[in-house]
Scaffold this motif. Sequence first.
Motif, PDB file in Angstrom:
ATOM      1  N   LEU A  30      32.736  58.999 111.953  1.00 10.08           N
ATOM      2  CA  LEU A  30      32.711  58.162 113.150  1.00 10.08           C
ATOM      3  C   LEU A  30      31.896  56.887 112.957  1.00 10.08           C
ATOM      4  CD1 LEU A  30      32.179  60.935 115.853  1.00 10.08           C
ATOM      5  CD2 LEU A  30      34.322  59.873 115.151  1.00 10.08           C
ATOM      6  N   PHE A  31      31.075  56.862 111.925  1.00  8.05           N
ATOM      7  CA  PHE A  31      30.210  55.707 111.711  1.00  8.05           C
ATOM      8  C   PHE A  31      30.995  54.555 111.085  1.00  8.05           C
ATOM      9  CE2 PHE A  31      26.675  57.757 113.235  1.00  8.05           C
ATOM     10  CZ  PHE A  31      26.303  58.877 112.519  1.00  8.05           C
ATOM     11  N   ASN A  32      30.903  53.391 111.680  1.00  7.99           N
ATOM     12  CA  ASN A  32      31.585  52.223 111.132  1.00  7.99           C
ATOM     13  C   ASN A  32      31.001  51.834 109.781  1.00  7.99           C
ATOM     14  OD1 ASN A  32      31.445  52.093 114.236  1.00  7.99           O
ATOM     15  ND2 ASN A  32      33.185  50.809 113.750  1.00  7.99           N
ATOM     16  N   VAL A  33      29.669  51.829 109.736  1.00  4.40           N
ATOM     17  CA  VAL A  33      28.964  51.430 108.526  1.00  4.40           C
ATOM     18  C   VAL A  33      27.792  52.376 108.304  1.00  4.40           C
ATOM     19  CG1 VAL A  33      27.644  49.610 107.373  1.00  4.40           C
ATOM     20  CG2 VAL A  33      29.555  49.007 108.884  1.00  4.40           C
ATOM     21  N   MET A  34      27.570  52.712 107.054  1.00  5.82           N
ATOM     22  CA  MET A  34      26.359  53.428 106.661  1.00  5.82           C
ATOM     23  C   MET A  34      25.716  52.639 105.533  1.00  5.82           C
ATOM     24  SD  MET A  34      27.414  57.447 106.843  1.00  5.82           S
ATOM     25  CE  MET A  34      25.697  57.989 106.972  1.00  5.82           C
ATOM     26  N   ALA A  35      24.392  52.711 105.451  1.00  2.00           N
ATOM     27  CA  ALA A  35      23.709  51.889 104.462  1.00  2.00           C
ATOM     28  C   ALA A  35      22.382  52.501 104.054  1.00  2.00           C
ATOM     29  CB  ALA A  35      23.467  50.484 105.030  1.00  2.00           C
ATOM     30  N   TRP A  36      21.913  52.039 102.907  1.00  2.00           N
ATOM     31  CA  TRP A  36      20.580  52.376 102.424  1.00  2.00           C
ATOM     32  C   TRP A  36      19.731  51.106 102.460  1.00  2.00           C
ATOM     33  CZ3 TRP A  36      18.790  57.157 101.575  1.00  2.00           C
ATOM     34  CH2 TRP A  36      19.714  58.181 101.378  1.00  2.00           C
ATOM     35  N   TYR A  37      18.524  51.237 102.983  1.00  2.09           N
ATOM     36  CA  TYR A  37      17.535  50.176 102.988  1.00  2.09           C
ATOM     37  C   TYR A  37      16.301  50.679 102.249  1.00  2.09           C
ATOM     38  CZ  TYR A  37      19.975  47.421 106.579  1.00  2.09           C
ATOM     39  OH  TYR A  37      20.886  46.658 107.273  1.00  2.09           O
ATOM     40  N   ARG A  38      15.440  49.743 101.880  1.00  2.00           N
ATOM     41  CA  ARG A  38      14.167  50.146 101.289  1.00  2.00           C
ATOM     42  C   ARG A  38      13.074  49.192 101.763  1.00  2.00           C
ATOM     43  NH1 ARG A  38      15.474  48.773  94.910  1.00  2.00           N
ATOM     44  NH2 ARG A  38      15.551  46.484  95.098  1.00  2.00           N
ATOM     45  N   GLN A  39      11.860  49.705 101.729  1.00  4.02           N
ATOM     46  CA  GLN A  39      10.729  48.912 102.199  1.00  4.02           C
ATOM     47  C   GLN A  39       9.484  49.254 101.404  1.00  4.02           C
ATOM     48  OE1 GLN A  39       9.741  49.442 106.376  1.00  4.02           O
ATOM     49  NE2 GLN A  39       9.014  47.342 106.501  1.00  4.02           N
ATOM     50  N   VAL A  40       8.765  48.206 101.029  1.00  6.21           N
ATOM     51  CA  VAL A  40       7.456  48.363 100.389  1.00  6.21           C
ATOM     52  C   VAL A  40       6.412  47.817 101.348  1.00  6.21           C
ATOM     53  CG1 VAL A  40       8.383  48.257  98.058  1.00  6.21           C
ATOM     54  CG2 VAL A  40       7.629  46.155  99.177  1.00  6.21           C
ATOM     55  N   PRO A  41       5.186  48.290 101.248  1.00  4.04           N
ATOM     56  CA  PRO A  41       4.139  47.829 102.176  1.00  4.04           C
ATOM     57  C   PRO A  41       3.993  46.313 102.150  1.00  4.04           C
ATOM     58  CG  PRO A  41       3.394  49.752 100.992  1.00  4.04           C
ATOM     59  CD  PRO A  41       4.699  49.355 100.369  1.00  4.04           C
ATOM     60  N   GLY A  42       3.922  45.725 103.324  1.00  2.00           N
ATOM     61  CA  GLY A  42       3.716  44.288 103.436  1.00  2.00           C
ATOM     62  C   GLY A  42       4.975  43.461 103.350  1.00  2.00           C
ATOM     63  N   LYS A  43       6.111  44.119 103.137  1.00  3.70           N
ATOM     64  CA  LYS A  43       7.384  43.381 103.036  1.00  3.70           C
ATOM     65  C   LYS A  43       8.374  43.897 104.065  1.00  3.70           C
ATOM     66  CE  LYS A  43       7.155  41.974  98.193  1.00  3.70           C
ATOM     67  NZ  LYS A  43       7.906  41.880  96.901  1.00  3.70           N
ATOM     68  N   GLU A  44       9.365  43.058 104.353  1.00  4.64           N
ATOM     69  CA  GLU A  44      10.394  43.465 105.290  1.00  4.64           C
ATOM     70  C   GLU A  44      11.327  44.487 104.643  1.00  4.64           C
ATOM     71  OE1 GLU A  44      10.782  39.319 107.896  1.00  4.64           O
ATOM     72  OE2 GLU A  44      12.502  40.143 106.838  1.00  4.64           O
ATOM     73  N   ARG A  45      11.905  45.296 105.495  1.00  2.00           N
ATOM     74  CA  ARG A  45      12.891  46.246 105.010  1.00  2.00           C
ATOM     75  C   ARG A  45      14.117  45.467 104.527  1.00  2.00           C
ATOM     76  NH1 ARG A  45      13.725  51.463 108.784  1.00  2.00           N
ATOM     77  NH2 ARG A  45      11.456  51.335 108.539  1.00  2.00           N
ATOM     78  N   GLU A  46      14.635  45.836 103.353  1.00  2.00           N
ATOM     79  CA  GLU A  46      15.778  45.115 102.805  1.00  2.00           C
ATOM     80  C   GLU A  46      16.969  46.042 102.601  1.00  2.00           C
ATOM     81  OE1 GLU A  46      15.672  43.481  98.862  1.00  2.00           O
ATOM     82  OE2 GLU A  46      14.905  45.325  97.955  1.00  2.00           O
ATOM     83  N   LEU A  47      18.144  45.469 102.779  1.00  2.00           N
ATOM     84  CA  LEU A  47      19.383  46.199 102.535  1.00  2.00           C
ATOM     85  C   LEU A  47      19.561  46.400 101.040  1.00  2.00           C
ATOM     86  CD1 LEU A  47      22.156  47.354 103.449  1.00  2.00           C
ATOM     87  CD2 LEU A  47      23.030  45.013 103.231  1.00  2.00           C
ATOM     88  N   VAL A  48      19.820  47.625 100.635  1.00  2.00           N
ATOM     89  CA  VAL A  48      20.071  47.942  99.234  1.00  2.00           C
ATOM     90  C   VAL A  48      21.578  48.050  98.980  1.00  2.00           C
ATOM     91  CG1 VAL A  48      19.722  49.635  97.401  1.00  2.00           C
ATOM     92  CG2 VAL A  48      17.877  49.155  99.023  1.00  2.00           C
ATOM     93  N   ALA A  49      22.252  48.826  99.812  1.00  2.39           N
ATOM     94  CA  ALA A  49      23.683  49.039  99.637  1.00  2.39           C
ATOM     95  C   ALA A  49      24.278  49.518 100.950  1.00  2.39           C
ATOM     96  CB  ALA A  49      23.950  50.068  98.540  1.00  2.39           C
ATOM     97  N   GLY A  50      25.545  49.196 101.166  1.00  2.00           N
ATOM     98  CA  GLY A  50      26.230  49.628 102.364  1.00  2.00           C
ATOM     99  C   GLY A  50      27.651  50.052 102.050  1.00  2.00           C
ATOM    100  N   VAL A  51      28.198  50.897 102.913  1.00  2.00           N
ATOM    101  CA  VAL A  51      29.579  51.345 102.747  1.00  2.00           C
ATOM    102  C   VAL A  51      30.218  51.452 104.122  1.00  2.00           C
ATOM    103  CG1 VAL A  51      28.863  53.783 102.682  1.00  2.00           C
ATOM    104  CG2 VAL A  51      31.082  53.115 101.749  1.00  2.00           C
ATOM    105  N   THR A  52      31.428  50.902 104.245  1.00  2.00           N
ATOM    106  CA  THR A  52      32.143  50.961 105.518  1.00  2.00           C
ATOM    107  C   THR A  52      32.938  52.248 105.627  1.00  2.00           C
ATOM    108  OG1 THR A  52      34.156  49.933 104.693  1.00  2.00           O
ATOM    109  CG2 THR A  52      32.399  48.451 105.427  1.00  2.00           C
ATOM    110  N   ARG A  53      33.467  52.491 106.803  1.00  2.00           N
ATOM    111  CA  ARG A  53      34.291  53.692 107.013  1.00  2.00           C
ATOM    112  C   ARG A  53      35.510  53.659 106.099  1.00  2.00           C
ATOM    113  NH1 ARG A  53      35.240  54.909 113.100  1.00  2.00           N
ATOM    114  NH2 ARG A  53      36.287  52.907 112.975  1.00  2.00           N
TER     115      ARG A  53
END
Length: 114
Positions: A30-53
């Motif tokens: 049912l999810f249109n998009v699923m993705a992995w993000y990552r975050q290190v201390p002091g930095k913004e969360r960044e998109l690593v990879a995504g996959v659509t339905r």
Amino acid sequence: QVQLVESGGGLVQPGGSLRLSCVASGSISLFNVMAWYRQVPGKERELVAGVTRGGTTTYVDSVKGRFTISRDNAKNTMYLQMNSLKSEDTAVYYCKAFMGREYWGQGTQVTVSS
């Protein structure tokens, strides 16, 4: 209420591999998009990879050729296969799903160090 639970993080040496899993409490088809993000201390969360339905994938340049995102609708699970890991891949990795609104997991720590 959808819940996402990540697992598979840990400590690995440079050049090693890990596979992250994100299990959803409901059907991920049912999810249109699923993705992995990552975050290190002091930095913004960044998109690593995504996959659509439909199976279209996208990757941040720094992981292209090393990471592979996939989803198994039958198991309600999304994966991130990470190969040739580098120290700069060290971060907390989060999974995200979108269906009308965003849903986030709690994160799993990945540490790449010798």
